[in-house]
Design a protein around this motif. Structure first.
Motif, PDB file in Angstrom:
ATOM      1  N   VAL A 187      31.978  27.074  38.806  1.00 21.93           N
ATOM      2  CA  VAL A 187      33.169  27.409  38.036  1.00 21.93           C
ATOM      3  C   VAL A 187      34.268  26.412  38.395  1.00 21.93           C
ATOM      4  CG1 VAL A 187      34.863  29.192  37.503  1.00 21.93           C
ATOM      5  CG2 VAL A 187      32.512  29.843  38.106  1.00 21.93           C
ATOM      6  N   LEU A 188      34.858  25.789  37.396  1.00 21.12           N
ATOM      7  CA  LEU A 188      35.968  24.876  37.658  1.00 21.12           C
ATOM      8  C   LEU A 188      37.114  25.643  38.304  1.00 21.12           C
ATOM      9  CD1 LEU A 188      36.036  22.809  34.329  1.00 21.12           C
ATOM     10  CD2 LEU A 188      34.944  22.200  36.499  1.00 21.12           C
ATOM     11  N   ASP A 189      37.751  25.041  39.280  1.00 20.62           N
ATOM     12  CA  ASP A 189      38.798  25.727  40.032  1.00 20.62           C
ATOM     13  C   ASP A 189      39.895  26.271  39.138  1.00 20.62           C
ATOM     14  OD1 ASP A 189      37.446  25.149  42.350  1.00 20.62           O
ATOM     15  OD2 ASP A 189      38.647  23.376  42.846  1.00 20.62           O
ATOM     16  N   GLU A 190      40.260  25.525  38.106  1.00 21.19           N
ATOM     17  CA  GLU A 190      41.359  25.950  37.245  1.00 21.19           C
ATOM     18  C   GLU A 190      41.019  27.177  36.393  1.00 21.19           C
ATOM     19  OE1 GLU A 190      39.687  22.056  35.352  1.00 21.19           O
ATOM     20  OE2 GLU A 190      39.879  22.978  37.344  1.00 21.19           O
ATOM     21  N   PHE A 191      39.723  27.560  36.370  1.00 20.40           N
ATOM     22  CA  PHE A 191      39.315  28.751  35.616  1.00 20.40           C
ATOM     23  C   PHE A 191      38.992  29.928  36.537  1.00 20.40           C
ATOM     24  CE2 PHE A 191      38.692  25.445  32.493  1.00 20.40           C
ATOM     25  CZ  PHE A 191      39.036  26.066  31.293  1.00 20.40           C
ATOM     26  N   GLY A 192      39.199  29.765  37.846  1.00 26.74           N
ATOM     27  CA  GLY A 192      38.863  30.828  38.782  1.00 26.74           C
ATOM     28  C   GLY A 192      39.584  32.132  38.492  1.00 26.74           C
ATOM     29  N   ALA A 193      40.899  32.055  38.276  1.00 29.72           N
ATOM     30  CA  ALA A 193      41.678  33.269  38.006  1.00 29.72           C
ATOM     31  C   ALA A 193      41.284  33.892  36.669  1.00 29.72           C
ATOM     32  CB  ALA A 193      43.172  32.939  38.024  1.00 29.72           C
ATOM     33  N   ASP A 194      40.995  33.058  35.680  1.00 24.90           N
ATOM     34  CA  ASP A 194      40.574  33.576  34.370  1.00 24.90           C
ATOM     35  C   ASP A 194      39.248  34.320  34.485  1.00 24.90           C
ATOM     36  OD1 ASP A 194      42.754  32.363  32.867  1.00 24.90           O
ATOM     37  OD2 ASP A 194      41.734  30.450  33.213  1.00 24.90           O
ATOM     38  N   LEU A 195      38.331  33.784  35.286  1.00 25.11           N
ATOM     39  CA  LEU A 195      37.038  34.440  35.461  1.00 25.11           C
ATOM     40  C   LEU A 195      37.210  35.768  36.199  1.00 25.11           C
ATOM     41  CD1 LEU A 195      33.990  34.346  35.071  1.00 25.11           C
ATOM     42  CD2 LEU A 195      33.809  33.094  37.234  1.00 25.11           C
ATOM     43  N   GLU A 196      38.073  35.797  37.195  1.00 27.81           N
ATOM     44  CA  GLU A 196      38.344  37.062  37.901  1.00 27.81           C
ATOM     45  C   GLU A 196      38.883  38.106  36.933  1.00 27.81           C
ATOM     46  OE1 GLU A 196      40.849  36.690  41.273  1.00 27.81           O
ATOM     47  OE2 GLU A 196      39.565  35.239  42.310  1.00 27.81           O
ATOM     48  N   GLU A 197      39.773  37.686  36.058  1.00 25.84           N
ATOM     49  CA  GLU A 197      40.325  38.593  35.046  1.00 25.84           C
ATOM     50  C   GLU A 197      39.223  39.111  34.130  1.00 25.84           C
ATOM     51  OE1 GLU A 197      43.401  38.435  31.203  1.00 25.84           O
ATOM     52  OE2 GLU A 197      43.235  36.712  32.570  1.00 25.84           O
ATOM     53  N   LEU A 198      38.330  38.219  33.703  1.00 29.44           N
ATOM     54  CA  LEU A 198      37.238  38.599  32.815  1.00 29.44           C
ATOM     55  C   LEU A 198      36.305  39.602  33.483  1.00 29.44           C
ATOM     56  CD1 LEU A 198      35.543  38.253  30.240  1.00 29.44           C
ATOM     57  CD2 LEU A 198      34.516  36.209  31.287  1.00 29.44           C
ATOM     58  N   VAL A 199      35.949  39.359  34.742  1.00 27.28           N
ATOM     59  CA  VAL A 199      35.059  40.260  35.473  1.00 27.28           C
ATOM     60  C   VAL A 199      35.710  41.638  35.634  1.00 27.28           C
ATOM     61  CG1 VAL A 199      34.041  40.679  37.742  1.00 27.28           C
ATOM     62  CG2 VAL A 199      33.779  38.447  36.655  1.00 27.28           C
ATOM     63  N   ALA A 200      37.022  41.680  35.851  1.00 26.92           N
ATOM     64  CA  ALA A 200      37.719  42.956  35.965  1.00 26.92           C
ATOM     65  C   ALA A 200      37.725  43.708  34.640  1.00 26.92           C
ATOM     66  CB  ALA A 200      39.153  42.717  36.440  1.00 26.92           C
ATOM     67  N   LEU A 201      37.790  42.965  33.535  1.00 19.89           N
ATOM     68  CA  LEU A 201      37.799  43.598  32.215  1.00 19.89           C
ATOM     69  C   LEU A 201      36.413  44.102  31.815  1.00 19.89           C
ATOM     70  CD1 LEU A 201      40.099  41.054  30.324  1.00 19.89           C
ATOM     71  CD2 LEU A 201      40.637  43.447  30.844  1.00 19.89           C
ATOM     72  N   ARG A 202      35.360  43.386  32.232  1.00 22.37           N
ATOM     73  CA  ARG A 202      33.991  43.798  31.898  1.00 22.37           C
ATOM     74  C   ARG A 202      33.145  43.799  33.168  1.00 22.37           C
ATOM     75  NH1 ARG A 202      33.260  40.940  26.065  1.00 22.37           N
ATOM     76  NH2 ARG A 202      34.027  42.702  24.843  1.00 22.37           N
ATOM     77  N   PRO A 203      33.351  44.785  34.030  1.00 21.22           N
ATOM     78  CA  PRO A 203      32.606  44.822  35.303  1.00 21.22           C
ATOM     79  C   PRO A 203      31.139  45.157  35.131  1.00 21.22           C
ATOM     80  CG  PRO A 203      33.940  46.789  35.039  1.00 21.22           C
ATOM     81  CD  PRO A 203      34.311  45.887  33.906  1.00 21.22           C
ATOM     82  N   THR A 204      30.769  45.750  33.996  1.00 24.38           N
ATOM     83  CA  THR A 204      29.363  46.076  33.724  1.00 24.38           C
ATOM     84  C   THR A 204      28.975  45.519  32.363  1.00 24.38           C
ATOM     85  OG1 THR A 204      29.944  48.203  32.716  1.00 24.38           O
ATOM     86  CG2 THR A 204      29.488  48.193  35.090  1.00 24.38           C
ATOM     87  N   GLY A 205      27.691  45.333  32.162  1.00 25.05           N
ATOM     88  CA  GLY A 205      27.215  44.799  30.892  1.00 25.05           C
ATOM     89  C   GLY A 205      27.466  43.307  30.777  1.00 25.05           C
ATOM     90  N   ARG A 206      27.152  42.769  29.612  1.00 25.21           N
ATOM     91  CA  ARG A 206      27.308  41.333  29.379  1.00 25.21           C
ATOM     92  C   ARG A 206      28.781  40.972  29.268  1.00 25.21           C
ATOM     93  NH1 ARG A 206      22.980  41.085  24.404  1.00 25.21           N
ATOM     94  NH2 ARG A 206      21.044  41.179  25.625  1.00 25.21           N
ATOM     95  N   LEU A 207      29.149  39.844  29.834  1.00 29.95           N
ATOM     96  CA  LEU A 207      30.541  39.405  29.737  1.00 29.95           C
ATOM     97  C   LEU A 207      30.915  39.075  28.298  1.00 29.95           C
ATOM     98  CD1 LEU A 207      30.958  37.148  32.914  1.00 29.95           C
ATOM     99  CD2 LEU A 207      31.647  39.531  32.572  1.00 29.95           C
ATOM    100  N   LEU A 208      29.944  38.645  27.497  1.00 30.34           N
ATOM    101  CA  LEU A 208      30.211  38.361  26.087  1.00 30.34           C
ATOM    102  C   LEU A 208      30.256  39.620  25.239  1.00 30.34           C
ATOM    103  CD1 LEU A 208      28.117  35.150  25.275  1.00 30.34           C
ATOM    104  CD2 LEU A 208      30.592  35.367  25.312  1.00 30.34           C
ATOM    105  N   GLY A 209      29.874  40.755  25.803  1.00 29.57           N
ATOM    106  CA  GLY A 209      29.806  41.978  25.025  1.00 29.57           C
ATOM    107  C   GLY A 209      28.378  42.294  24.624  1.00 29.57           C
ATOM    108  N   ASP A 210      28.214  43.343  23.874  1.00 21.82           N
ATOM    109  CA  ASP A 210      26.874  43.828  23.553  1.00 21.82           C
ATOM    110  C   ASP A 210      26.185  43.068  22.434  1.00 21.82           C
ATOM    111  OD1 ASP A 210      27.051  45.772  25.495  1.00 21.82           O
ATOM    112  OD2 ASP A 210      27.943  47.243  24.133  1.00 21.82           O
ATOM    113  N   ALA A 211      26.943  42.369  21.589  1.00 22.69           N
ATOM    114  CA  ALA A 211      26.330  41.663  20.462  1.00 22.69           C
ATOM    115  C   ALA A 211      25.576  40.434  20.944  1.00 22.69           C
ATOM    116  CB  ALA A 211      27.405  41.260  19.448  1.00 22.69           C
ATOM    117  N   GLN A 212      24.657  39.943  20.124  1.00 23.97           N
ATOM    118  CA  GLN A 212      23.951  38.708  20.434  1.00 23.97           C
ATOM    119  C   GLN A 212      24.944  37.551  20.465  1.00 23.97           C
ATOM    120  OE1 GLN A 212      20.677  38.273  21.207  1.00 23.97           O
ATOM    121  NE2 GLN A 212      20.478  40.487  21.164  1.00 23.97           N
ATOM    122  N   ALA A 213      24.661  36.535  21.284  1.00 23.62           N
ATOM    123  CA  ALA A 213      25.595  35.427  21.462  1.00 23.62           C
ATOM    124  C   ALA A 213      25.943  34.754  20.144  1.00 23.62           C
ATOM    125  CB  ALA A 213      24.996  34.412  22.437  1.00 23.62           C
TER     126      ALA A 213
END
Length: 299
Positions: free
Chosen positions: A199-225
């Motif tokens: 993970v690029l350092d400048e995206f570390g905080a954004d990724l932490e935010e994303l993981v907090a928003l979707r702690p379970t399941g796919r990070l992209l959501g339930d739909a196919q990519a």
């Protein structure tokens, strides 16, 4: 907890069934007639990536179905005969998916044309999309957070962070979950498709935010990519001042950030999943100042 395994190219070939699903290529009866032949034709390509293997399987399926529907004999030698391939290509409708480079590569691999026989264009080489600028990435992230619903905000954030921050798009991003985010001595990584993308350092905080928003399941959501990306285009297209969404450009931004970093050549190839320095060289030539790249990469 069991470990998640990634299907190998051989697994993809053995499980491939284009007769199921909403957009099936052939009927179950046709697949019963040509299935073994299609798998035989694709077997030499187990050294390629999963998506490339699927491209050859698809091309082989459509060619075999063409021969079957014309009551032709079903064998590698007859199906991949040059006159049969040319006959199939002549019947392709304008605007249809272009299978020609894959079919000639199949023919060369199975010896029905000479190894040095010319083909119309090279297989699997798409024109590289230019990366986003830093300001364009910032605009996309800002727009993601300005969306009207939590679903849109989180899904767009996932597309942008996984793409521009980890180099994960399409199939490689599809099944990524919060549990795939982990730390090594040299930084934060995301596990996907048998590799760990840094993970690029400048995206570390954004990724932490994303993981907090979707702690379970796919990070992209339930739909196919693929469907998720289609939705994202609908949410963003036509908005003044917002760059057009391209996951290829997101990935290009990630790769060029690595090229400008102090990462070694081996690390860049491992983190991006690129198979050779030839492709890496193509990304390097898109740098505004190639001298910014400390790596000695030769085509």
């Amino acid at each position: 907890m069991g470990t998640k395994t990634t299907a190998t190219p051989a697994d993809i070939i053995s499980r491939y069934n284009p007769a199921i699903g909403r957009h099936h290529l052939v009927s179950p009866e046709e697949w019963e007639a040509i299935g073994a032949l299609v798998r035989q034709m694709a077997t030499p390509f187990t050294r390629l990536s999963g998506q490339q293997v699927r491209d050859y399987l698809r091309a082989a399926t459509k060619l075999c179905a063409f021969v079957l529907r014309h009551d032709g004999p079903l064998s590698v030698e007859t199906v991949l005969a040059p006159r049969v391939v040319r006959g199939y290509l002549r019947e392709l409708a304008r605007g249809a998916r272009d299978e020609e480079p894959f079919l000639w590569r199949l023919a060369r691999e199975h010896g029905t044309v000479a190894p040095d026989a010319p083909v119309r264009h090279q297989v699997g080489r798409r024109e590289l999309r230019p990366p986003y600028s830093d300001s364009e990435v910032a605009t996309l992230l800002e727009e993601a957070r300005a969306q009207s619903t939590p679903l849109r905000r989180t899904t767009l954030l996932a597309i942008f962070v996984l793409g521009a921050g980890c180099g994960l798009v399409r199939e490689s991003a599809r099944d990524v979950c919060a549990r795939d985010v982990h730390r090594h001595v040299d930084g934060v990584f995301v596990r996907a498709h048998g590799r760990c993308a840094k993970v690029l350092d400048e995206f570390g905080a954004d990724l932490e935010e994303l993981v907090a928003l979707r702690p379970t399941g796919r990070l992209l959501g339930d739909a196919q990519a693929r469907f998720t990306t289609v939705q994202a285009h609908r949410w963003l297209d036509g908005r003044r001042g917002i760059p057009h969404l391209s996951v290829d450009r997101l990935r290009a931004s990630y790769i060029q950030s690595l090229l400008r970093s102090r990462a070694t050549l081996r690390e860049v190839l491992a983190w991006t999943g690129l198979q050779s320095t030839n492709t890496l060289w193509s990304y390097m030539t898109q740098l505004e100042r190639p001298s910014d790249c400390p790596l000695e990469v030769q085509p």
